[in-house]
Each structure stands twice: as structure tokens, then as C-alpha cells.
Motif scaffolding. Structure first.
Motif, PDB file in Angstrom:
ATOM      1  N   UNK A  94      60.108  57.730  61.705  1.00 10.60           N
ATOM      2  CA  UNK A  94      59.772  58.935  62.213  1.00 10.60           C
ATOM      3  C   UNK A  94      58.501  59.666  61.253  1.00 10.60           C
ATOM      4  N   UNK A  95      58.232  59.106  60.262  1.00  7.22           N
ATOM      5  CA  UNK A  95      57.218  59.544  59.285  1.00  7.22           C
ATOM      6  C   UNK A  95      55.881  58.833  59.955  1.00  7.22           C
ATOM      7  N   UNK A  96      55.980  57.474  60.475  1.00  7.20           N
ATOM      8  CA  UNK A  96      54.818  57.154  61.065  1.00  7.20           C
ATOM      9  C   UNK A  96      54.418  57.627  62.189  1.00  7.20           C
ATOM     10  N   UNK A  97      55.439  57.691  62.919  1.00  8.11           N
ATOM     11  CA  UNK A  97      55.227  58.684  64.441  1.00  8.11           C
ATOM     12  C   UNK A  97      54.403  60.391  64.114  1.00  8.11           C
ATOM     13  N   UNK A  98      54.980  60.736  63.181  1.00  6.31           N
ATOM     14  CA  UNK A  98      54.577  62.082  62.587  1.00  6.31           C
ATOM     15  C   UNK A  98      52.961  62.047  62.069  1.00  6.31           C
ATOM     16  N   UNK A  99      52.871  61.047  61.213  1.00  8.49           N
ATOM     17  CA  UNK A  99      51.391  60.834  60.885  1.00  8.49           C
ATOM     18  C   UNK A  99      50.303  60.303  61.871  1.00  8.49           C
ATOM     19  N   UNK A 100      50.816  59.621  62.968  1.00  9.60           N
ATOM     20  CA  UNK A 100      49.907  59.310  63.816  1.00  9.60           C
ATOM     21  C   UNK A 100      49.597  60.222  64.908  1.00  9.60           C
TER      22      UNK A 100
ATOM     23  N   UNK B  34      53.302  48.440  58.365  1.00 12.20           N
ATOM     24  CA  UNK B  34      51.742  48.795  58.624  1.00 12.20           C
ATOM     25  C   UNK B  34      50.741  47.614  59.229  1.00 12.20           C
ATOM     26  N   UNK B  35      51.095  46.497  58.407  1.00 11.37           N
ATOM     27  CA  UNK B  35      50.291  45.207  58.454  1.00 11.37           C
ATOM     28  C   UNK B  35      50.444  44.540  59.677  1.00 11.37           C
ATOM     29  N   UNK B  36      51.994  44.466  60.105  1.00 14.60           N
ATOM     30  CA  UNK B  36      52.222  43.953  61.281  1.00 14.60           C
ATOM     31  C   UNK B  36      51.765  44.603  62.503  1.00 14.60           C
ATOM     32  N   UNK B  37      51.837  45.795  62.323  1.00 18.31           N
ATOM     33  CA  UNK B  37      51.162  46.762  63.743  1.00 18.31           C
ATOM     34  C   UNK B  37      49.704  46.573  63.420  1.00 18.31           C
TER      35      UNK B  37
END
Length: 367
Positions: free
Chosen positions: A332-338, A273-276
Motif C-alpha cells: 500500500x505504501x508503494x502504491x500510494x507513493x507511486x 524495490x530492486x526487483x521491480x
């Protein structure tokens, strides 16, 4: 002008008094540390700390001082008091533990974490030597001539090596007749499971731990050290746990099979998250200083955390993502939440956006 000079002199006098009282407080803390060591009491007492901070807030209000300022000052005094007491405990342990001195071999001792571990075990009164193919030109610790020499000498072995190297070393050690307990420190356990499994089969005594801090840490107060319980309990896990319980660190016991799942969230997702976030800022084309000049508190807090990530060991952080079997699920969790957040905004679904915030707030309220 004379009045101003008098005021400034009064401030200097008060500053001197503050420093004198701070010195007096530190001397008293040293005496407290000696008492705690003599009576086998922990350095850190969270109940006492809470009482002190609550009392400080009330005293600040009574004195007309902003409570946050007073608490900030007191937290720093507590921090350095704990540091003082930690040092006392280490010195007294070293002085009083000569009968229990162990010969500790640090494999990978030239690395930053290896040097930290060398200092830690030396502070506990143990005799430390290093084995590493890359030798430091300046270190107060001696290197053994060969791994065979080191293993023959060692009464305890620490593996402070990269994850994939650690697995190879464990597999190699399983071929040897080694009685000394082995402590491994990897950030993930799945990459070394073949080595750990073979160690169990061959009777090698391996303790898996994970210090949740980097080698720049000077005091252990408030820091977590995870000790993993595997399918076959190590004979030396209690010894290792006792070593770290002599400090102010928090000892967390965790089943080995749960370790990497937890790390995918407390390390992997936090790093990612912080790198993004940093990459989004960098790709904006706006100089960071320009953003910082107009920013508010949320930006400042977030950037403070992000900087701690982007200046860390790049290879280690890559491997924490690459080698964790849970990383695919994390993506997958990041993609889903975005996707959910994007849809709520693009389709003007205010209720969905608010519900997502509410669910997050409810999650954090659980504590």
C-alpha cells in the motif's frame, strides 16, 4: 623508447616497494591483533578508523594526490587488517577456550548459512556436528546418525533451517526434554511465533538472533547481528551475545515484537524495490549492455545494488515477502507513493514533486 622503459621500470620498482610496505603493515597489524586479544580489546575501533581516514585525506592533499583515491586505498588496507586481526582472535580463542568447549549441533547444517555457522563455532573452539536429511558429500564436519542422537549429544543447538521448517522443529523440540540452549536464525520472527510461544511455556531456552548478512561474508567488520529480546528473557542470551562480541560485528539488541516491522523496510522494501527496478529494465527490450554503455553514475550505483538482490536465494527472498505480516502495508505504501509521484508529474505540479524530494532529503539528514 629507452626513456619509456626506464619510466616503466621505475614504476615496477615503486610497485614492489608498495607491496613490501603493505606486507610490513600487515605484520604490524598482526601484532596489534595479538595485543588486543591479550588485553580483551575489540578488533574494530571506529574512532581510530576515523582518525586514520581523516589523516589520510590531509596527507593526500599535502602530497598532491586525489583524497578519494588515498581513502579508497586506506579503506582496503583497514579492511584486510581487520580480517587479519579477526583470524588471530578466532585462533587464540580456539587455543584458549578448551575449558569452555561446547558440543554444538547444527540442525540444517548442509545449507550455506549452516556451513557458515559451523565454521564460526568451530573457529571459536567448539566441537561441531551436523544434522540434515540432505547430506553434503564434501564437508569437513560430521553428521550425527539421527536427530535423537544429536540432541542427546548437544550442549548447544543451532537451527539454520527455513522459516516454516524452523517453527515445526521448535514445536517438535518442545515435546522433548532438552536442557541445551537453542539459537534460531530466521529472517522473520512472526512465522515462528507459535514455536517460540510454546518454547516459553515449556521452559525451552531459545535465543532468537538474525545475522544481517549472507553466507558469503568472510569478515564481520561492520556487519550487524540482531539479538531479539522476547517477553521472557532467555537464560543464554548473554552467552550468545558474548560469543559474537568477540568478533568485530555490531551487536544490535531489539525487542522481538519490533523485528519484523523493521525487516519489512530494511529487507522487504529494499528487495522489492530492486526487483521491480530489474523487471522494468528487463521488460524495456533494450539489452543491458547497451544501457550500461551510455549510463552515468546513478545508474551504475543502482545496478550494483540491484545485482546483489537478483542473484540471491529466490526461495528465501520470496518467503521474506510472503511470510511478513507487514508486507500488505508495504504494498500500500508503494502504491500510494507511486500515485503521488505520478500525479505531480502528469498534472505538472512541480511544487509537489520538489516537496516530495525535500521531505526525503530531510529524512536522510536526520542522521
Amino acid at each position: 623508447m629507452d626513456d619509456l622503459n626506464q619510466l616503466r621500470q621505475s614504476i615496477r620498482d615503486i610497485d614492489a616497494q608498495i607491496l613490501e610496505l603493505t606486507s610490513e603493515r600487515m605484520n604490524l597489524c598482526r601484532q596489534v591483533g595479538e595485543y588486543k586479544r591479550a588485553n580483551n580489546l575489540p578488533v574494530k575501533d571506529y574512532k581510530v578508523e576515523k582518525v586514520i581516514l581523516d589523516r589520510t585525506r590531509q596527507q593526500a592533499r599535502d602530497a598532491g594526490i586525489e583524497p578519494d583515491l588515498a581513502v579508497s586505498i586506506m579503506k582496503n588496507l583497514i579492511k584486510y587488517s581487520v580480517l587479519e586481526q579477526d583470524e588471530i582472535k578466532s585462533m587464540m580463542l580456539a587455543q584458549g577456550s578448551s575449558k569452555a568447549v561446547k558440543q554444538v549441533l547444527l540442525i540444517g547444517g548442509s545449507g550455506n548459512m549452516g556451513q557458515w555457522m559451523a565454521h564460526f563455532f568451530e573457529a571459536l573452539g567448539h566441537d561441531v556436528q551436523l544434522f540434515d536429511r540432505s547430506r553434503l558429500s564434501k564437508t569437513r564436519y560430521n553428521y550425527v546418525e539421527s536427530l535423537d542422537d544429536g540432541l542427546a549429544w548437544a550442549e548447544m543447538i543451532i537451527l539454520a533451517t527455513p522459516m516454516e521448517s524452523t517453527n515445526e522443529i521448535l514445536l517438535d523440540l518442545c515435546k522433548r526434554s532438552i536442557k541445551a540452549p537453542i539459537i534460531e536464525l530466521t529472517s522473520l520472527k512472526s512465522p515462528i511465533m507459535s514455536g517460540l510461544n510454546l518454547a516459553n511455556q515449556t521452559g525451552l531456552d531459545v535465543v532468537s538472533i538474525h545475522p544481517m548478512f549472507g553466507p558469503d561474508v568472510k569478515i564481520l567488520s561492520g556487519r550487524n547481528i540482531i539479538i531479539c529480546d522476547g517477553p521472557k528473557r532467555s537464560e543464554s542470551v548473554d552467552v550468545v551475545e558474548a560469543m559474537f562480541r568477540q568478533t568485530s560485528a555490531n551487536i544490535i539488541k531489539m525487542p522481538l515484537e519490533k523485528h519484523d516491522t523493521f525487516m519489512s523496510y530494511v529487507l522487504g522494501s529494499a528487495h522489492m524495490l530492486n526487483l521491480l527496478y530489474a523487471n522494468v529494465l528487463e521488460s524495456s527490450g533494450i539489452p543491458f549492455q547497451d544501457l550500461e554503455d551510455v549510463a552515468g553514475t546513478t545508474f551504475a550505483h543502482q545496478v550494483g545494488v540491484t545485482k546483489n538482490v537478483v542473484f540471491e536465494n529466490q526461495d528465501l527472498y520470496f518467503d521474506i515477502q510472503r511470510l511478513n505480516l507487514e508486507t500488505d502495508q508495504l504494498f500500500e505504501s508503494f502504491k500510494s507513493q507511486i500515485h503521488l509521484m505520478e500525479n505531480s508529474i502528469r498534472q505538472n505540479r512541480r511544487s509537489d514533486f520538489k516537496e516530495a524530494m525535500k521531505k526525503s532529503a530531510d529524512y536522510f539528514r536526520q542522521n
